[in-house]
Design an enzyme around this catalytic site. Structure first.
Site, PDB file in Angstrom:
ATOM      1  N   ASP A   1       0.864  -1.188   0.000  1.00 48.11           N
ATOM      2  CA  ASP A   1       0.000   0.000   0.000  1.00 48.11           C
ATOM      3  C   ASP A   1       0.898   1.235   0.000  1.00 48.11           C
ATOM      4  OD1 ASP A   1      -2.279   1.530  -0.032  1.00 48.11           O
ATOM      5  OD2 ASP A   1      -3.165   0.679   1.773  1.00 48.11           O
TER       6      ASP A   1
ATOM      7  N   ASP B   1      -4.106   7.129  -3.592  1.00 52.78           N
ATOM      8  CA  ASP B   1      -5.517   7.509  -3.757  1.00 52.78           C
ATOM      9  C   ASP B   1      -5.978   8.258  -2.516  1.00 52.78           C
ATOM     10  OD1 ASP B   1      -5.045   4.818  -2.595  1.00 52.78           O
ATOM     11  OD2 ASP B   1      -7.206   4.854  -2.214  1.00 52.78           O
TER      12      ASP B   1
ATOM     13  N   ALA C   1     -11.819   2.918   1.143  1.00 49.11           N
ATOM     14  CA  ALA C   1     -12.503   3.696   2.183  1.00 49.11           C
ATOM     15  C   ALA C   1     -13.771   3.025   2.716  1.00 49.11           C
ATOM     16  CB  ALA C   1     -12.816   5.108   1.678  1.00 49.11           C
TER      17      ALA C   1
ATOM     18  N   CYS D   1     -13.978 -23.910  18.329  1.00 45.37           N
ATOM     19  CA  CYS D   1     -13.180 -23.957  17.103  1.00 45.37           C
ATOM     20  C   CYS D   1     -12.249 -25.157  17.190  1.00 45.37           C
ATOM     21  CB  CYS D   1     -12.379 -22.660  16.998  1.00 45.37           C
ATOM     22  SG  CYS D   1     -11.126 -22.653  15.704  1.00 45.37           S
TER      23      CYS D   1
ATOM     24  N   CYS E   1      -9.242 -25.335  15.378  1.00 46.07           N
ATOM     25  CA  CYS E   1      -7.914 -25.023  14.817  1.00 46.07           C
ATOM     26  C   CYS E   1      -6.831 -25.527  15.779  1.00 46.07           C
ATOM     27  CB  CYS E   1      -7.788 -23.515  14.554  1.00 46.07           C
ATOM     28  SG  CYS E   1      -7.324 -22.533  15.992  1.00 46.07           S
TER      29      CYS E   1
ATOM     30  N   CYS F   1      -6.916 -23.831  19.212  1.00 46.15           N
ATOM     31  CA  CYS F   1      -8.065 -24.139  20.063  1.00 46.15           C
ATOM     32  C   CYS F   1      -8.112 -25.622  20.448  1.00 46.15           C
ATOM     33  CB  CYS F   1      -9.358 -23.712  19.361  1.00 46.15           C
ATOM     34  SG  CYS F   1      -9.376 -21.938  19.051  1.00 46.15           S
TER      35      CYS F   1
HETATM   36  N1  GUN Z   1      -6.546   0.690   3.153  1.00 46.27           N
HETATM   37  C1  GUN Z   1      -7.817   0.728   3.621  1.00 46.27           C
HETATM   38  N2  GUN Z   1      -8.578   1.554   2.867  1.00 46.27           N
HETATM   39  C2  GUN Z   1      -7.782   2.045   1.896  1.00 46.27           C
HETATM   40  C3  GUN Z   1      -8.007   2.937   0.790  1.00 46.27           C
HETATM   41  O1  GUN Z   1      -9.103   3.433   0.567  1.00 46.27           O
HETATM   42  N3  GUN Z   1      -6.912   3.201  -0.010  1.00 46.27           N
HETATM   43  C4  GUN Z   1      -5.681   2.639   0.221  1.00 46.27           C
HETATM   44  N4  GUN Z   1      -4.678   2.925  -0.619  1.00 46.27           N
HETATM   45  N5  GUN Z   1      -5.453   1.799   1.240  1.00 46.27           N
HETATM   46  C5  GUN Z   1      -6.496   1.512   2.062  1.00 46.27           C
HETATM   47 ZN    ZN Z   2      -9.287 -21.680  16.809  1.00 45.93          ZN
END
Ligand code: GUN
Ligand code: ZN
Length: 499
Positions: free
Chosen positions: A93, A128, A196, A279, A281, A284
């Site tokens: 990101d 963004d 978002a 659970c 796993c 657990c």
């Molecule tokens: N991580 C969570 N939401 C967003 C987003 O809207 N844009 C980016 N780039 N990373 C995110």
């Molecule tokens: Zn578990």
């Protein structure tokens, strides 16, 4: 967009696909989960993700690395894959999330894209602007315009084989989301995250999440891989996949573990409230709830994070299997019963039944009518549309929940929630549906709506509806002039002798 995504199987808008990530030399099966690795914390080691959980893709934050005195140079020298010790695909990101949290970041779009390329990211992200839900229209429009400029600028950065995300913004305005998606799909970028949505999920606003995703999907081609940015709670995987999402990233497994929270497919429990661990796993199976509570903070966090990841991967496998079997909507419906906010999400999905219907395969397993909401499924809608096009042979036609009757020119089957259909279709999907004996009113009303469609398409035919004790609301939804016959244990079936 490069030709990197192949869809293998459909169910509603959900699909099983293969995402080719050329720089990593791997093909990722979708729906896929990308665990978030914070390079400073590494709650679970990436090598462990690979060996114990079978992870073939993860996501980390390019901006956190860029700003890190500790890791920046190492990332540039060694590359991300060595730095993290992970051989699968790595998405990065850009700092947009930090931008939305802190209002500013100290890097440009072009710089962070080049940095992501230089450290060896396989899928990078431009900067963004994540416009939050409920933002004013003007703000949403002007921030979207900035996002779109950044996507266009990203097309001109030389990033070699690295795939590039084209995030879709537009706050809670469906028309903006659709236009944003159309624009993004028109660029040369590769993967389409819906952005978002974290505030929607944190606020349990699943109906709006679904509306935002459906709007974005309307602007994207069927060959576009769609990521739901920041969505990592397993309770909503089935719902989000059915709305058309292919990729998820989860920081939730680690963030929740830090607060002693234990994820399940129907919600979140606090470790203090658990007497038993529901659970199977490895965590657990080898600890009691009391033993987990008694651990020191760091090992407790690690064990909870492991459990949280196990549940998340298991749910994705469950979703994929449901997709394969063609009963994803049944799974969504079962998951919806776990939380009232999820019921709203499922209803919002059914509001988009038209959009789902267009993508849905014509034949699947067996339709299970599980609640009144099932009457609003795309298969019911598709059947009703077909009824408007079907013409009947005779002048005097019986639509019957019971047997044929030779007093009529022709007898059609009648079955809630679908309504009427020719006997020849009895063995074809979805009319082989399993329905409960105690049907809900909505199922009868949907059947009555089906009768209405058929009658409207055949105005010169006399119809009679033979039913087992339909509720008054469904009977009164039948068109004027249609005859009715009540079938039942005490009533003689109508025959020539009666006429
Ligand atoms: N991580 C969570 N939401 C967003 C987003 O809207 N844009 C980016 N780039 N990373 C995110
Ligand atoms: Zn578990």
């Amino acid at each position: 967009m490069r030709d990197i995504f192949e869809v293998r199987d459909f169910d509603g808008l959900g699909r099983i696909g293969e995402l080719e990530v050329p720089r990593a030399g791997v093909t990722v099966e979708t729906p896929a989960l990308l665990p978030v690795i914070n390079p400073h914390i590494r709650t679970i080691e990436p090598a462990t993700l690979e060996s114990e959980f079978g992870a073939d893709v993860l996501i980390t934050n390019g901006y956190v690395l860029y700003k890190s005195d500790e890791y920046r140079e190492r990332a540039l020298e060694e590359g991300l894959h060595d730095l993290l010790d992970f051989s699968g695909a790595i998405m990065t990101d850009s700092g947009s999330f930090q931008l939305s949290e802190y209002g500013e970041i100290s890097v440009t779009n072009e710089e962070i894209l080049r940095f992501q390329h230089e450290v060896g990211s396989d899928i990078g992200t431009p900067v963004d602007i994540p416009t939050p839900p409920d933002a004013g229209r003007e703000r949403a429009e002007s921030e979207l315009a900035t996002t779109q400029e950044r996507l266009a600028a990203a097309e001109d950065v030389d990033v070699g084989e690295m795939l590039v995300n084209a995030p879709v913004q537009g706050s809670t305005y469906p028309d903006l989301r659709e236009a944003a998606a159309e624009h993004a799909y028109g660029t040369s970028l590769d993967v389409f995250p819906v952005g978002a949505v974290v505030p929607l999920m944190n606020g349990y606003r699943y109906a709006e999440m679904v509306e935002v995703v459906l709007a974005a999907k309307r602007g994207l081609g069927a060959d576009a891989p769609v990521h739901l940015f920041g969505a990592g709670h397993p309770m909503m995987f089935a719902l989000a996949v059915a709305a058309g999402c292919d990729l998820f990233d989860s920081a939730a497994y680690a963030l929740y573990a830090r607060d002693d929270r234990y994820l399940t497919v129907s919600g979140t429990d606090h470790l203090d409230d658990l007497d038993y661990l529901p659970c199977g796993c490895p965590v657990c199976a080898s600890h009691t709830a009391a033993e987990l509570r008694a651990l020191e903070e760091r090992p407790r966090e690690e064990r909870l994070a492991e459990h949280n990841l196990h549940v998340s991967y298991r749910e994705l496998r469950t979703v994929r299997q449901a997709l394969r079997e063609g009963n994803l909507l049944e799974l969504v419906e079962r998951r919806a019963r776990g939380h009232p906010a999820m019921v709203d999400g499922y209803e919002a999905l059914l509001d988009g039944a038209d959009q789902l219907e267009a993508a849905d395969p014509v034949s699947k397993g067996t339709f299970f009518h599980l609640s009144s909401a099932s009457a609003r499924r795309p298969e019911v809608r598709r059947h009703h549309e077909r009824l408007a096009r079907l013409s009947v042979e005779g002048d005097d036609v019986l639509l019957s929940e019971g047997d044929d009757n030779d007093r009529f020119d022709e007898t059609w089957r009648l079955r809630p929630p679908f309504g009427p259909f020719p006997a020849a279709l009895s063995d074809s999907y979805p009319l082989t549906a399993e329905t409960p004996e105690r049907l809900d009113r909505d199922a009868y009303e949907a059947a009555a709506a089906g009768v209405r469609r058929l009658i409207e398409a055949n105005p010169n035919v006399a119809f009679t509806v033979a039913h087992w004790e339909w509720p008054d609301a469904a009977l009164s939804a039948l068109p004027d002039g249609v005859g009715t016959l009540e079938l039942g244990p005490d009533s003689e079936p109508p025959s020539d002798a009666d006429g």
